[in-house]
Design a protein around this motif. Sequence first.
Motif, PDB file in Angstrom:
ATOM      1  N   ALA A 261      46.880  51.037  48.954  1.00  0.00           N
ATOM      2  CA  ALA A 261      46.930  49.932  47.994  1.00  0.00           C
ATOM      3  C   ALA A 261      45.550  49.705  47.359  1.00  0.00           C
ATOM      4  O   ALA A 261      45.453  49.448  46.148  1.00  0.00           O
ATOM      5  CB  ALA A 261      47.398  48.662  48.699  1.00  0.00           C
ATOM      6  N   LEU A 262      44.493  49.837  48.157  1.00  0.00           N
ATOM      7  CA  LEU A 262      43.140  49.692  47.617  1.00  0.00           C
ATOM      8  C   LEU A 262      42.821  50.812  46.631  1.00  0.00           C
ATOM      9  O   LEU A 262      42.133  50.595  45.626  1.00  0.00           O
ATOM     10  CB  LEU A 262      42.119  49.670  48.755  1.00  0.00           C
ATOM     11  N   LYS A 263      43.324  52.002  46.923  1.00  0.00           N
ATOM     12  CA  LYS A 263      43.131  53.129  45.991  1.00  0.00           C
ATOM     13  C   LYS A 263      43.836  52.826  44.663  1.00  0.00           C
ATOM     14  O   LYS A 263      43.254  53.009  43.577  1.00  0.00           O
ATOM     15  CB  LYS A 263      43.682  54.415  46.594  1.00  0.00           C
ATOM     16  N   LYS A 264      45.086  52.347  44.768  1.00  0.00           N
ATOM     17  CA  LYS A 264      45.843  52.032  43.553  1.00  0.00           C
ATOM     18  C   LYS A 264      45.157  50.924  42.759  1.00  0.00           C
ATOM     19  O   LYS A 264      45.059  51.001  41.523  1.00  0.00           O
ATOM     20  CB  LYS A 264      47.259  51.610  43.938  1.00  0.00           C
ATOM     21  N   ASN A 265      44.663  49.909  43.454  1.00  0.00           N
ATOM     22  CA  ASN A 265      43.969  48.810  42.775  1.00  0.00           C
ATOM     23  C   ASN A 265      42.666  49.284  42.131  1.00  0.00           C
ATOM     24  O   ASN A 265      42.255  48.779  41.078  1.00  0.00           O
ATOM     25  CB  ASN A 265      43.669  47.694  43.773  1.00  0.00           C
ATOM     26  N   SER A 266      42.016  50.258  42.768  1.00  0.00           N
ATOM     27  CA  SER A 266      40.785  50.822  42.199  1.00  0.00           C
ATOM     28  C   SER A 266      41.094  51.579  40.916  1.00  0.00           C
ATOM     29  O   SER A 266      40.350  51.482  39.921  1.00  0.00           O
ATOM     30  CB  SER A 266      40.111  51.751  43.207  1.00  0.00           C
ATOM     31  N   GLU A 267      42.177  52.335  40.929  1.00  0.00           N
ATOM     32  CA  GLU A 267      42.587  53.074  39.718  1.00  0.00           C
ATOM     33  C   GLU A 267      42.908  52.089  38.590  1.00  0.00           C
ATOM     34  O   GLU A 267      42.549  52.328  37.427  1.00  0.00           O
ATOM     35  CB  GLU A 267      43.798  53.944  40.037  1.00  0.00           C
TER      36      GLU A 267
END
Length: 309
Positions: A261-267
């Motif tokens: 989820a943090l990766k998706k939010n970073s993208e």
Amino acid sequence: MFKVKHVLLLSFTIIALTIAGCKSQFEKIRLSNDVAKKYQEAMRLYNKKNYAKALILFEDLSQKYRGRAEAEELNYHYALTLYKLKDYTTARYQFKSFADTYPTSKYAEECRYMGAYCYYLDSPAPSLDQENTYKAIDALQLFINFYPKSERAADAAKYIGLLRAKLEDKAYNNARLYYDLGGYDVSNYKAAVIALKNAQIDFPDIKYAEEMDFLIIKSQFAYAKNSLETRQEDRYNEAITYADEFVEAHPQSKLLEDAKALKKNSEQGIENAKHFLAELAKNQEKYRALMAKDARSDSTTTTIKTPIK
């Protein structure tokens, strides 16, 4: 009734005189020049577990017996008395001094171990300075090096493990503190990333590895999110890299979905930053003001130190 009171008063008087007599007897011995008698009394008190009084005599005798044959036995019990009284700082000094002075003594191994063990007992809580913890590890390892086949070597190794765990706690708590303080200063998030990485370098098998790897992602994400839009893309990309590394290293982690989820939010953060800058570019005055702010931010470099051990 009068007789009962009289008998009780007489009994208390006898007890008081007896106690006074005992104290007087100890003082006579303490002030005596008869070192043999004083030594005998010190040992008697030690065996009776009256360590406080035994210590008084041992401290006096340690000077008077210097160079004599009895000094070895006396100094051994002197160190043990300090240990029994929980004066670990002085005890470890006396144990080490004994082992160095009498390396072939039957007590040398025990004293070398006890000196290291006193360091272990003096090791403070993880929240405090850990100088004694490092010294304890060194002393215990030195004992193992001196006596690798000793039955005490296993205990020494066990205590080293416990001390290292304490240092791990200290390293993790320091790094975690940087993250917790991030709301006050965005640079603390970056400091948290550095501290977490350094802790894993210092302790490759640290028990908090999974939690620390996840906290690295969170710290980097928070650092990117709270940065100027001109810096966000690079910083979000770092968070994405850390997220990918977490997924690879901990495929069964209960934090796996949170990392993704943090990766998706970073993208999404990268897309938002790009969109913001594109819109801002249409207003040249605001765009130049942001670029000037970015330049000032770049010229101010904060040195981030590793947490104090």
